[in-house]
Design a protein around this motif. Structure first.
Motif, PDB file in Angstrom:
ATOM      1  N   GLY A   1    -105.390  55.018  29.033  1.00  0.00           N
ATOM      2  CA  GLY A   1    -104.271  54.790  28.136  1.00  0.00           C
ATOM      3  C   GLY A   1    -103.620  53.470  28.495  1.00  0.00           C
ATOM      4  N   ASN A   2    -102.751  53.001  27.647  1.00  0.00           N
ATOM      5  CA  ASN A   2    -101.966  51.805  27.937  1.00  0.00           C
ATOM      6  C   ASN A   2    -100.750  52.224  28.755  1.00  0.00           C
ATOM      7  OD1 ASN A   2    -100.090  49.646  27.787  1.00  0.00           O
ATOM      8  ND2 ASN A   2    -101.109  48.844  25.986  1.00  0.00           N
ATOM      9  N   MET A   3     -99.814  52.912  28.107  1.00  0.00           N
ATOM     10  CA  MET A   3     -98.678  53.511  28.795  1.00  0.00           C
ATOM     11  C   MET A   3     -98.502  54.918  28.241  1.00  0.00           C
ATOM     12  SD  MET A   3     -94.708  52.228  29.215  1.00  0.00           S
ATOM     13  CE  MET A   3     -95.122  51.007  30.479  1.00  0.00           C
ATOM     14  N   VAL A   4     -98.474  55.896  29.144  1.00  0.00           N
ATOM     15  CA  VAL A   4     -98.404  57.300  28.754  1.00  0.00           C
ATOM     16  C   VAL A   4     -97.250  57.956  29.487  1.00  0.00           C
ATOM     17  CG1 VAL A   4     -99.597  59.520  28.756  1.00  0.00           C
ATOM     18  CG2 VAL A   4    -100.889  57.411  28.342  1.00  0.00           C
ATOM     19  N   ARG A   5     -96.419  58.641  28.712  1.00  0.00           N
ATOM     20  CA  ARG A   5     -95.302  59.393  29.301  1.00  0.00           C
ATOM     21  C   ARG A   5     -95.425  60.852  28.848  1.00  0.00           C
ATOM     22  NH1 ARG A   5     -90.076  58.928  31.807  1.00  0.00           N
ATOM     23  NH2 ARG A   5     -88.994  60.892  31.426  1.00  0.00           N
ATOM     24  N   ASN A   6     -95.584  61.768  29.806  1.00  0.00           N
ATOM     25  CA  ASN A   6     -95.705  63.190  29.524  1.00  0.00           C
ATOM     26  C   ASN A   6     -94.468  63.920  30.021  1.00  0.00           C
ATOM     27  OD1 ASN A   6     -98.422  62.950  28.544  1.00  0.00           O
ATOM     28  ND2 ASN A   6     -99.141  62.855  30.665  1.00  0.00           N
ATOM     29  N   ASN A   7     -93.699  64.481  29.093  1.00  0.00           N
ATOM     30  CA  ASN A   7     -92.583  65.351  29.443  1.00  0.00           C
ATOM     31  C   ASN A   7     -93.020  66.796  29.213  1.00  0.00           C
ATOM     32  OD1 ASN A   7     -90.792  63.179  29.941  1.00  0.00           O
ATOM     33  ND2 ASN A   7     -90.329  63.018  27.776  1.00  0.00           N
TER      34      ASN A   7
ATOM     35  N   VAL B   1     -99.315  55.885  33.779  1.00  0.00           N
ATOM     36  CA  VAL B   1     -99.100  57.280  33.384  1.00  0.00           C
ATOM     37  C   VAL B   1     -97.916  57.842  34.147  1.00  0.00           C
ATOM     38  CG1 VAL B   1    -100.044  59.620  33.363  1.00  0.00           C
ATOM     39  CG2 VAL B   1    -101.507  57.683  32.751  1.00  0.00           C
ATOM     40  N   ASP B   2     -96.985  58.431  33.412  1.00  0.00           N
ATOM     41  CA  ASP B   2     -95.752  58.984  33.962  1.00  0.00           C
ATOM     42  C   ASP B   2     -95.689  60.462  33.596  1.00  0.00           C
ATOM     43  OD1 ASP B   2     -93.155  59.808  34.515  1.00  0.00           O
ATOM     44  OD2 ASP B   2     -92.196  58.051  33.628  1.00  0.00           O
ATOM     45  N   ASN B   3     -95.727  61.337  34.603  1.00  0.00           N
ATOM     46  CA  ASN B   3     -95.586  62.776  34.389  1.00  0.00           C
ATOM     47  C   ASN B   3     -94.205  63.225  34.833  1.00  0.00           C
ATOM     48  OD1 ASN B   3     -98.263  63.880  33.428  1.00  0.00           O
ATOM     49  ND2 ASN B   3     -98.956  62.780  35.249  1.00  0.00           N
ATOM     50  N   HIS B   4     -93.409  63.665  33.879  1.00  0.00           N
ATOM     51  CA  HIS B   4     -92.089  64.231  34.159  1.00  0.00           C
ATOM     52  C   HIS B   4     -92.138  65.724  33.830  1.00  0.00           C
ATOM     53  CE1 HIS B   4     -89.955  60.576  35.113  1.00  0.00           C
ATOM     54  NE2 HIS B   4     -88.786  61.162  35.008  1.00  0.00           N
ATOM     55  N   THR B   5     -91.876  66.564  34.822  1.00  0.00           N
ATOM     56  CA  THR B   5     -91.927  68.002  34.607  1.00  0.00           C
ATOM     57  C   THR B   5     -90.584  68.632  34.943  1.00  0.00           C
ATOM     58  OG1 THR B   5     -92.676  68.517  36.848  1.00  0.00           O
ATOM     59  CG2 THR B   5     -94.374  67.997  35.212  1.00  0.00           C
ATOM     60  N   ASN B   6     -90.333  69.759  34.302  1.00  0.00           N
ATOM     61  CA  ASN B   6     -89.080  70.466  34.528  1.00  0.00           C
ATOM     62  C   ASN B   6     -89.324  71.966  34.388  1.00  0.00           C
ATOM     63  OD1 ASN B   6     -85.881  70.185  34.568  1.00  0.00           O
ATOM     64  ND2 ASN B   6     -86.417  71.780  33.092  1.00  0.00           N
ATOM     65  N   VAL B   7     -88.927  72.731  35.394  1.00  0.00           N
ATOM     66  CA  VAL B   7     -88.988  74.188  35.327  1.00  0.00           C
ATOM     67  C   VAL B   7     -87.580  74.724  35.511  1.00  0.00           C
ATOM     68  CG1 VAL B   7     -90.020  76.285  36.252  1.00  0.00           C
ATOM     69  CG2 VAL B   7     -91.287  74.138  36.365  1.00  0.00           C
ATOM     70  N   ASP B   8     -87.127  75.538  34.554  1.00  0.00           N
ATOM     71  CA  ASP B   8     -85.777  76.090  34.601  1.00  0.00           C
ATOM     72  C   ASP B   8     -85.865  77.598  34.782  1.00  0.00           C
ATOM     73  OD1 ASP B   8     -83.107  76.576  34.440  1.00  0.00           O
ATOM     74  OD2 ASP B   8     -82.816  75.756  32.425  1.00  0.00           O
ATOM     75  N   HIS B   9     -85.620  78.050  36.017  1.00  0.00           N
ATOM     76  CA  HIS B   9     -85.617  79.482  36.320  1.00  0.00           C
ATOM     77  C   HIS B   9     -84.222  80.037  36.011  1.00  0.00           C
ATOM     78  CE1 HIS B   9     -89.481  80.209  38.422  1.00  0.00           C
ATOM     79  NE2 HIS B   9     -89.410  78.916  38.716  1.00  0.00           N
ATOM     80  N   THR B  10     -84.144  80.914  35.019  1.00  0.00           N
ATOM     81  CA  THR B  10     -82.847  81.451  34.606  1.00  0.00           C
ATOM     82  C   THR B  10     -82.676  82.926  34.918  1.00  0.00           C
ATOM     83  OG1 THR B  10     -83.604  82.043  32.375  1.00  0.00           O
ATOM     84  CG2 THR B  10     -82.816  79.787  32.707  1.00  0.00           C
ATOM     85  N   VAL B  11     -83.761  83.616  35.308  1.00  0.00           N
ATOM     86  CA  VAL B  11     -83.710  85.066  35.526  1.00  0.00           C
ATOM     87  C   VAL B  11     -84.393  85.401  36.844  1.00  0.00           C
ATOM     88  CG1 VAL B  11     -83.662  85.634  33.059  1.00  0.00           C
ATOM     89  CG2 VAL B  11     -85.857  85.365  34.226  1.00  0.00           C
TER      90      VAL B  11
END
Length: 422
Positions: free
Chosen positions: A250-256, A282-292
């Motif tokens: 890829g050229n520039m890849v951003r994965n949210n 390549v930029d991998n941004h991840t987020n996990v939101d534990h609410t329970v």
């Protein structure tokens, strides 16, 4: 003033869409105009200067129209060994005539749906690109898997991209799954033509109770592809969601990638490999939101970088006060094969509960010279030995792909890239 800070730059996009989603589009437009594209100093895009890249590469901020596609081209583009159903997308537009629709699943153009609460999972205020997509996407797909339906064969989301003067393609997919359903999606893209394409994708996934959803992605579109994707899923009680992302070019890849853990006894898994060369970013941004309480998340990303490539990993785990008995694990490991390759990694934990098991970490280094010497001492050529060590490092992620044909295909691509295929 930068071109991309001017409102009129995006007017052709923001004013072009007309369909059933007037309320959501208004919200998206207002959110986008209030945020603007990420500035140079914005923390979330600190190491990925996507606004500068777009200003340099994209000359026409209008939506690309569908191109001419043939059944022959579609069949030739499906990865070798695939057996299942294929959904075809043409510059973001869902093309049912060229698709092979699975029985028992409701699938249609998203623009034809009424009262669909798009933007309720991938909220526009979270990200400027998600807001831009909500305000101005042209088409996409609505996919609904009924209650107690188990789709044993994978569904391939096959996207074709081609744009003039670097136009914009904004796919949008809504996936919902009924209780006790099971389904696997595989995302594959094909870039046509010799013009740079900017793809701004949003995928919203709404799981039911006791569902199992797999979402696999292969990013191998080449040096003319700029992509920002926002994939977000709601995970409910007794359910499992697993994502595997394979980034090769890829050229520039951003994965949210965002997981919202909303039910007890649920599991969210995120795995990824990025094998980068040339000037790929390549930029991998991840987020996990534990609410329970009583839920689990697992995350493992591995990168191998050479030449002048650049990788970014930013992983966040939130454990809310009520989320007792949470198990959350996150790891990012990297190997740099060139002095000019760069990795920026930032694993993060934010824990408000006191009865949890959580860990996170990252490593960055070079190939193990002692292990390389060990293999060479046993008669293995240096390049072969290097390839074997690199594949041993990266292959762990591939084991999490449950679809055998896709795992075999990606394994072959990874081995060819690493020089471990003999």
């Amino acid at each position: 003033m930068s071109t991309l800070t001017k409102q009129d730059t995006f007017s052709p996009l923001l004013e072009a869409a007309t369909d059933n989603f007037n309320e959501q589009r208004t919200l998206g437009k207002e959110s986008f105009l209030s945020q603007g594209l990420p500035a140079v100093k914005e923390e979330e895009y600190k190491f990925t200067q996507i606004s500068r890249k777009l200003e340099k590469e994209i000359s026409d901020f209008q939506s690309a129209k569908p191109i001419e596609l043939t059944k022959e081209l579609v069949d030739q583009s499906i990865y070798e060994g695939f057996e299942g159903n294929v959904l075809v997308f043409n510059n973001g537009y869902f093309i049912s005539e060229l698709s092979d629709l699975p029985e028992g699943v409701e699938i249609s153009s998203i623009s034809k749906k009424e009262d669909l609460n798009i933007g309720s999972i991938a909220k526009p205020e979270k990200d400027a690109f998600a807001a831009l997509n909500l305000a101005s996407f042209q088409d996409g797909a609505f996919i609904s898997v009924p209650k107690k339906t188990q789709i044993t064969a994978p569904i391939l989301l096959l996207s074709f991209f081609k744009a003039n003067s670097g136009q914009v393609v904004q796919p949008r997919i809504w996936i919902e799954s009924g209780d006790f359903a099971e389904v696997t999606f595989i995302e594959q893209s094909v870039l046509l033509g010799e013009e740079t394409v900017f793809a701004n994708k949003v995928v919203e996934i709404k799981g039911g109770l006791n569902t199992k959803i797999n979402y696999y992605r292969l990013q191998n579109e080449g040096r003319l592809f700029i992509e920002v994707s926002n994939i977000e899923t709601d995970i409910h009680q007794d359910s499992q969601f697993s994502a595997v992302t394979i980034s090769l070019s890829g050229n520039m890849v951003r994965n949210n990638l965002n997981l919202n853990i909303l039910g007890s006894n649920s599991v969210g898994n995120m795995y990824g490999i990025y094998l980068l060369n040339g000037k790929t970013h390549v930029d991998n941004h991840t987020n996990v939101d534990h609410t329970v309480p009583h839920a689990e998340s697992n995350e493992l990303y591995k990168g191998i970088l050479t030449d002048h490539s650049r990788g970014v990993f930013n992983g966040k785990i939130f454990v809310r006060q009520d989320a007792q008995k949470t198990n959350a694990f996150q790891q990012n490991n990297n190997i740099l094969l060139s002095e000019n390759a760069v990795i920026n990694t930032k694993p993060q934990l934010e824990i408000w509960a006191d009865d949890v098991k959580c860990s996170h970490g990252c490593t960055t280094g070079q190939l193990d010279e002692e292990a390389l010497f060990y293999l060479q001492a046993r008669g293995i050529d240096k390049m072969q030995a290097k390839g074997l060590l690199l594949y041993a490092f990266a292959g762990e992620v591939l084991e999490h792909i449950e679809t055998e044909s896709f795992q075999a295909y990606c394994t072959n691509l990874v081995q060819e890239r690493l020089g471990s295929k003999f």
